[in-house]
Design a protein around this motif. Structure first.
Motif, PDB file in Angstrom:
ATOM      1  N   TRP A   9       0.826  -1.203   0.000  1.00  0.00           N
ATOM      2  CA  TRP A   9       0.000   0.000   0.000  1.00  0.00           C
ATOM      3  C   TRP A   9       0.862   1.255   0.000  1.00  0.00           C
ATOM      4  CZ3 TRP A   9      -3.612  -1.213   4.784  1.00  0.00           C
ATOM      5  CH2 TRP A   9      -4.201  -2.456   4.597  1.00  0.00           C
ATOM      6  N   GLU A  33      -9.226   5.523  -0.141  1.00  0.00           N
ATOM      7  CA  GLU A  33     -10.329   5.348  -1.100  1.00  0.00           C
ATOM      8  C   GLU A  33      -9.768   4.975  -2.480  1.00  0.00           C
ATOM      9  OE1 GLU A  33     -12.678   8.882  -1.248  1.00  0.00           O
ATOM     10  OE2 GLU A  33     -13.952   8.115  -2.886  1.00  0.00           O
ATOM     11  N   PHE A  34      -8.739   5.695  -2.894  1.00  0.00           N
ATOM     12  CA  PHE A  34      -8.127   5.446  -4.213  1.00  0.00           C
ATOM     13  C   PHE A  34      -7.668   3.995  -4.344  1.00  0.00           C
ATOM     14  CE2 PHE A  34      -4.784   5.530  -7.427  1.00  0.00           C
ATOM     15  CZ  PHE A  34      -5.296   6.381  -8.396  1.00  0.00           C
ATOM     16  N   HIS A  35      -7.122   3.442  -3.247  1.00  0.00           N
ATOM     17  CA  HIS A  35      -6.581   2.079  -3.308  1.00  0.00           C
ATOM     18  C   HIS A  35      -7.509   1.031  -2.708  1.00  0.00           C
ATOM     19  CE1 HIS A  35      -2.781   4.502  -3.566  1.00  0.00           C
ATOM     20  NE2 HIS A  35      -2.647   3.691  -4.580  1.00  0.00           N
ATOM     21  N   ASP A  36      -8.661   1.501  -2.175  1.00  0.00           N
ATOM     22  CA  ASP A  36      -9.628   0.595  -1.553  1.00  0.00           C
ATOM     23  C   ASP A  36      -8.977  -0.268  -0.475  1.00  0.00           C
ATOM     24  OD1 ASP A  36     -11.979  -0.713  -0.980  1.00  0.00           O
ATOM     25  OD2 ASP A  36     -11.839  -2.106  -2.676  1.00  0.00           O
ATOM     26  N   VAL A  37      -8.311   0.394   0.463  1.00  0.00           N
ATOM     27  CA  VAL A  37      -7.678  -0.314   1.590  1.00  0.00           C
ATOM     28  C   VAL A  37      -8.180   0.313   2.892  1.00  0.00           C
ATOM     29  CG1 VAL A  37      -5.625  -0.980   0.268  1.00  0.00           C
ATOM     30  CG2 VAL A  37      -5.612   1.164   1.574  1.00  0.00           C
TER      31      VAL A  37
END
Lengths: 169, 169
Positions: A9, A33-37
């Motif tokens: 990440w 949010e951009f990486h959905d983590v």
């Protein structure tokens, strides 16, 4: 032996931050949010990156994270060590100093044994390889391999975050 | 990122086993005693080495562990992978395929990304270095660096184990 997922990440976040427009920063929540983590875990990784001088955090309604240095001056090794810890993976317990045939004098053990030295040589090789890749390299590689339409979608998403924030600031 | 302590034990055990007289084997309990490590955990490591074809276990009152191959043909890499697992330390979670700007088609992700490739290059370098050291090298290095008196004490301890066992067999 397992590297923590947050290293992946962190490396992706540094790549995004390194490609941001000059005057823009991204809050941890938007990076999550951009990486959905998970935001809470990512926040910890970003704090570790900041503590290591890789990212910096700006306060205020238009604040957030930025890369603290030019992308070409941040190596993948620095990111890995900042997030996953700087200790070597092999930690010599000196078991040669134990048991019925161990030497009485600690002087006999001043030099690390062949096993420890081979392990550390291997870790040096691993670190050298990670030190040879910079965030700048990762950005160059993204631009060369990701389809233009998707790169544009990413740039647009980041721009919209800024537009929304400016309209509220 | 942390390598399991049992890797160090396993490497020391392989060195001792590789230096045993031709017809001798050592039970797990004696290897644990020699290195002053917990017998149950060491037994697990020895079973992993045997499953990997590095050691072999002979049954009977004079049985025990031996190296399954000549010391020069067992690498430190094999020992590490047998005991600590063969999976890479970095496991790509493909977070690039998540979030609002991910591509719709999995075809966009057929090539691993630059981060994963750099991580795996580094692990390849680490493995190559560990593959370059054999148990034979470790034995040679021990003989060159450990004082003769201590080597003799080790050989004597191993001989006494055998004498005691033969007297009971």
């Amino acid at each position: 032996m397992r590297m923590s997922d947050t290293v992946e990440w962190a490396a992706h976040c540094c790549t995004v931050l390194g490609a941001l427009p000059h005057d823009q920063a991204l809050p941890a929540a938007r990076l999550a949010e951009f990486h959905d983590v998970p935001p809470a875990y990512l926040a910890k990784a970003l704090q570790a990156l900041t503590a290591a001088g890789i990212t910096e955090s700006r306060p205020g309604p238009l604040g957030g994270y930025r890369l603290a240095r030019p992308p070409a001056e941040v190596t993948l090794l620095e990111i890995v060590l900042a997030v996953d810890g700087a200790a070597t993976a092999f930690r010599c317990r000196e078991i040669r100093q134990r048991g019925p045939v161990a030497a009485d004098s600690p002087r006999a053990y001043r030099q690390p044994c062949g096993i420890a030295r081979a392990m550390w040589r291997a870790e040096d090789a691993w670190r050298a390889e990670l030190a040879a890749t910079t965030v700048g390299d990762l950005i160059t590689e993204l631009i060369a391999t990701v389809p233009a339409a998707q790169l544009l979608r990413g740039a647009e998403w980041i721009k919209q975050v800024e537009i929304t924030r400016r309209s509220r600031a």
